[in-house]
Enzyme design. Structure first.
Site: not given
Length: 190
Positions: A22, A69, A94, A115
């Site tokens: 991520h 997020n 990513d 997100n």
């Protein structure tokens, strides 16, 4: 067409997440800062680690420290402060839908369930910004995605991602001057 004035690399802050898939956007920013001699530092008013992208005096590099997020909070803060339009922003993230070792540029579109992008869409009020999608591959099962993106890659997979990030940094000068077509051609060709 204006060139890119802000490159925001997405990831999660902290040692725990440093080597997780991520964080591909953070890896990109770290490499670009190193290559260009740009100095990044914590900027609390921008909710991230930021600095001028050398040698450009009006262009910025950013790693939001808000966690994935809430990436939009940081991207919108710097964009509003420096009067950067969404079309002058490149978000590096990513991408599950690309294999490790591939990187692709695109403008606009949906968030694909990412997100970080979802939050940036909301914060900017538009999906019309540039994205650099760093392929991380897919675990094959939708239920495994959260676990997968928050884990480190294997050695070969990591090498493939690193290589794609190195190749992607080679088109940043084209992006800075707004030559998007040439940048895409160079990046997308084998």
């Amino acid at each position: 067409m204006n060139g890119i004035k802000l490159i925001a690399g997405l990831g999660n802050p902290g040692e725990k997440y440093e080597m997780t898939r991520h964080n591909a956007g953070f890896w990109f920013i770290d490499l670009l800062a190193q290559q260009s001699g740009s100095r990044l530092s914590a900027e609390s008013k921008l909710f991230g680690i930021a600095g001028k992208w050398q040698p450009h005096s009006d262009k910025w590099l950013l790693k939001p420290t808000t966690f994935m997020n809430a990436s939009g909070k940081s991207v919108a803060a710097i964009a509003n402060y420096y009067k950067i339009t969404p079309a002058e922003i490149l978000v590096v993230h990513d991408e599950l839908d690309l294999p490790a070792g591939q990187a692709k540029l695109k403008f606009g579109g949906g968030h694909g369930g990412h997100n970080g992008l979802r939050d940036i869409h909301a914060a900017l009020g538009t999906p019309d910004y540039w994205r650099l999608r760093i392929g991380i591959g897919h675990p094959g099962n939708k239920a495994e995605v959260v676990n997968y993106v928050l884990k480190a890659a294997g050695k070969d997979e990591q090498q493939a991602m690193d290589d794609s990030i190195i190749k992607a940094t080679s088109v940043t000068d084209l992006l800075a001057c707004g030559d998007f077509e040439k940048a895409m051609l160079q990046l997308h060709s084998k």
